[in-house]
Write an enzyme that holds these catalytic residues in place. Structure first.
Site, PDB file in Angstrom:
ATOM      1  N   GLU A 101       0.846  -1.371  -0.178  1.00 53.59           N
ATOM      2  CA  GLU A 101       0.096   0.066  -0.081  1.00 53.59           C
ATOM      3  C   GLU A 101       0.951   1.290  -0.151  1.00 53.59           C
ATOM      4  O   GLU A 101       1.904   1.187   0.444  1.00 53.59           O
ATOM      5  CB  GLU A 101      -0.911  -0.004   1.361  1.00 53.59           C
ATOM      6  CG  GLU A 101      -2.427  -0.372   1.186  1.00 53.59           C
ATOM      7  CD  GLU A 101      -3.082   0.758   0.119  1.00 53.59           C
ATOM      8  OE1 GLU A 101      -2.471   1.737  -0.382  1.00 53.59           O
ATOM      9  OE2 GLU A 101      -4.158   1.029   0.606  1.00 53.59           O
ATOM     10  N   ASP A 102       0.225   2.261  -0.426  1.00 55.25           N
ATOM     11  CA  ASP A 102       0.836   3.475  -0.659  1.00 55.25           C
ATOM     12  C   ASP A 102       0.861   4.328   0.923  1.00 55.25           C
ATOM     13  O   ASP A 102       1.976   4.695   1.488  1.00 55.25           O
ATOM     14  CB  ASP A 102       0.390   4.598  -1.688  1.00 55.25           C
ATOM     15  CG  ASP A 102      -0.936   4.560  -1.796  1.00 55.25           C
ATOM     16  OD1 ASP A 102      -1.718   3.865  -0.933  1.00 55.25           O
ATOM     17  OD2 ASP A 102      -1.458   5.324  -2.425  1.00 55.25           O
ATOM     18  N   ASP A 105      -4.191   5.172   6.327  1.00 52.22           N
ATOM     19  CA  ASP A 105      -4.671   6.167   6.793  1.00 52.22           C
ATOM     20  C   ASP A 105      -5.849   5.881   7.547  1.00 52.22           C
ATOM     21  O   ASP A 105      -5.388   5.660   8.838  1.00 52.22           O
ATOM     22  CB  ASP A 105      -5.228   7.202   5.618  1.00 52.22           C
ATOM     23  CG  ASP A 105      -5.777   8.468   5.801  1.00 52.22           C
ATOM     24  OD1 ASP A 105      -5.150   9.281   6.837  1.00 52.22           O
ATOM     25  OD2 ASP A 105      -6.788   8.932   5.178  1.00 52.22           O
ATOM     26  N   PHE A 154      -2.106  16.147   4.175  1.00 48.69           N
ATOM     27  CA  PHE A 154      -2.347  15.718   2.909  1.00 48.69           C
ATOM     28  C   PHE A 154      -1.441  16.028   2.022  1.00 48.69           C
ATOM     29  O   PHE A 154      -1.035  16.880   1.989  1.00 48.69           O
ATOM     30  CB  PHE A 154      -3.952  16.146   2.429  1.00 48.69           C
ATOM     31  CG  PHE A 154      -4.322  15.574   1.391  1.00 48.69           C
ATOM     32  CD1 PHE A 154      -5.124  14.306   1.580  1.00 48.69           C
ATOM     33  CD2 PHE A 154      -3.993  15.896  -0.113  1.00 48.69           C
ATOM     34  CE1 PHE A 154      -5.532  13.502   0.528  1.00 48.69           C
ATOM     35  CE2 PHE A 154      -4.347  15.078  -0.850  1.00 48.69           C
ATOM     36  CZ  PHE A 154      -5.105  13.728  -0.846  1.00 48.69           C
ATOM     37  N   ARG A 167       0.554  12.075  -9.194  1.00 47.63           N
ATOM     38  CA  ARG A 167       1.127  10.877  -8.999  1.00 47.63           C
ATOM     39  C   ARG A 167       2.559  10.584  -9.457  1.00 47.63           C
ATOM     40  O   ARG A 167       3.300   9.831  -8.999  1.00 47.63           O
ATOM     41  CB  ARG A 167       0.240   9.782  -9.555  1.00 47.63           C
ATOM     42  CG  ARG A 167      -1.282   9.659  -9.013  1.00 47.63           C
ATOM     43  CD  ARG A 167      -1.995   8.289  -9.412  1.00 47.63           C
ATOM     44  NE  ARG A 167      -3.456   8.446  -9.333  1.00 47.63           N
ATOM     45  CZ  ARG A 167      -3.919   8.087  -8.115  1.00 47.63           C
ATOM     46  NH1 ARG A 167      -3.326   7.591  -7.233  1.00 47.63           N
ATOM     47  NH2 ARG A 167      -5.313   7.923  -7.957  1.00 47.63           N
TER      48      ARG A 167
HETATM   49  P1  IMP Z   1      -7.788   4.422   4.027  1.00 47.32           P
HETATM   50  O1  IMP Z   1      -8.819   3.608   3.687  1.00 47.32           O
HETATM   51  O2  IMP Z   1      -8.412   5.814   4.639  1.00 47.32           O
HETATM   52  O3  IMP Z   1      -6.670   4.051   5.079  1.00 47.32           O
HETATM   53  O4  IMP Z   1      -7.315   5.255   2.723  1.00 47.32           O
HETATM   54  C1  IMP Z   1      -5.988   4.973   2.130  1.00 47.32           C
HETATM   55  C2  IMP Z   1      -6.203   5.560   0.741  1.00 47.32           C
HETATM   56  O5  IMP Z   1      -6.659   6.756   0.831  1.00 47.32           O
HETATM   57  C3  IMP Z   1      -4.765   5.575   0.264  1.00 47.32           C
HETATM   58  O6  IMP Z   1      -4.637   4.373  -0.627  1.00 47.32           O
HETATM   59  C4  IMP Z   1      -4.770   6.863  -0.593  1.00 47.32           C
HETATM   60  O7  IMP Z   1      -5.153   6.607  -1.910  1.00 47.32           O
HETATM   61  C5  IMP Z   1      -5.755   7.642   0.196  1.00 47.32           C
HETATM   62  N1  IMP Z   1      -5.130   8.781   0.771  1.00 47.32           N
HETATM   63  C6  IMP Z   1      -5.140   8.744   2.255  1.00 47.32           C
HETATM   64  N2  IMP Z   1      -4.324   9.637   2.556  1.00 47.32           N
HETATM   65  C7  IMP Z   1      -3.939  10.436   1.719  1.00 47.32           C
HETATM   66  C8  IMP Z   1      -2.810  11.491   1.439  1.00 47.32           C
HETATM   67  O8  IMP Z   1      -2.418  12.283   2.240  1.00 47.32           O
HETATM   68  N3  IMP Z   1      -2.675  11.917   0.152  1.00 47.32           N
HETATM   69  C9  IMP Z   1      -3.066  11.356  -0.962  1.00 47.32           C
HETATM   70  N4  IMP Z   1      -3.959  10.162  -0.732  1.00 47.32           N
HETATM   71  C10 IMP Z   1      -4.235   9.719   0.284  1.00 47.32           C
HETATM   72 MG    MG Z   2      -6.095   8.536  -3.721  1.00 46.64          MG
END
Ligand code: IMP
Ligand code: MG
Length: 181
Positions: A101-102, A105, A154, A167
């Site tokens: 995963e990137d 969050d 963010f 990206r």
């Molecule tokens: P989660 O389900 O809230 O953990 O979301 C994860 C996804 O939210 C990541 O794979 C990203 O695509 C997006 N995301 C969360 N934080 C950021 C950020 O700071 N910048 C860009 N994308 C984010």
């Molecule tokens: Mg995204």
């Protein structure tokens, strides 16, 4: 020329920082999976850059697969709902898999995915995330491999987008406020 680099207020992690994180995680994975073959599953789209760099650092047999899920619209906060947009093309039963995963969050996306893939009977399942924002966590999930823990900002670049842009930045940074619409 008004290029995308001019949209960036501050660089948080340089190309060198990111390369060092990939190398460290690759060494940890090599140690943990010695003598095994691992299947890396990247979660599109954000993980494509990290996956490419991590995979090239790994000196153990591995294959790569891609899944697409979404929990976000074009904006900056989670909708809380996850849907699978592209499923795996292969069986994972009995295999050692690492979800790549990137960013972790709220954890909504990964909790859902981990449950979904666990139900398919892999031999083991772990998570590698480049970035971890633990302050934002809404679910009980952690990553086994983390590039770095980051504050609740963010960010964009190195696969991460704002409204599908940025990206392709080779580093991770924060946008100037005027570019968040
Ligand atoms: P989660 O389900 O809230 O953990 O979301 C994860 C996804 O939210 C990541 O794979 C990203 O695509 C997006 N995301 C969360 N934080 C950021 C950020 O700071 N910048 C860009 N994308 C984010
Ligand atoms: Mg995204």
């Amino acid at each position: 020329m008004n290029g995308i680099h001019e949209h960036i207020l501050e660089i948080l992690y340089s190309e060198e920082d990111l390369a060092a994180m990939c190398q460290r995680i690759a060494r940890e994975i090599e140690r943990d999976y010695a003598g095994k073959e691992v299947l890396l599953i990247a979660v599109l789209k954000g993980s494509f850059v990290f996956m490419a760099d991590l995979a090239r650092q790994l000196n153990i047999p591995c294959s790569v697969e891609f899944m697409a899920v979404s929990s976000y619209g074009n904006g900056m906060s989670t909708s809380g709902e996850v849907c699978v947009k592209k499923d795996l093309d292969c069986q994972i039963a009995g295999r050692d898999i690492i979800i790549v995963e990137d960013i972790l969050d709220s954890g909504v996306t990964l909790s859902y995915l981990k449950k979904l893939l666990t139900a398919r009977g892999p031999a083991s399942i772990r998570i590698a995330t480049l970035l971890d924002k633990p302050e934002r966590r809404k679910t009980d999930i952690y990553a086994d491999y983390v590039g770095t823990v980051i504050p609740n900002k963010f960010i964009v670049g190195y696969g991460l987008d704002y409204a599908e842009q940025y990206r392709n930045l080779p580093y991770i940074g924060v946008l100037k406020p005027e570019y968040y619409s």
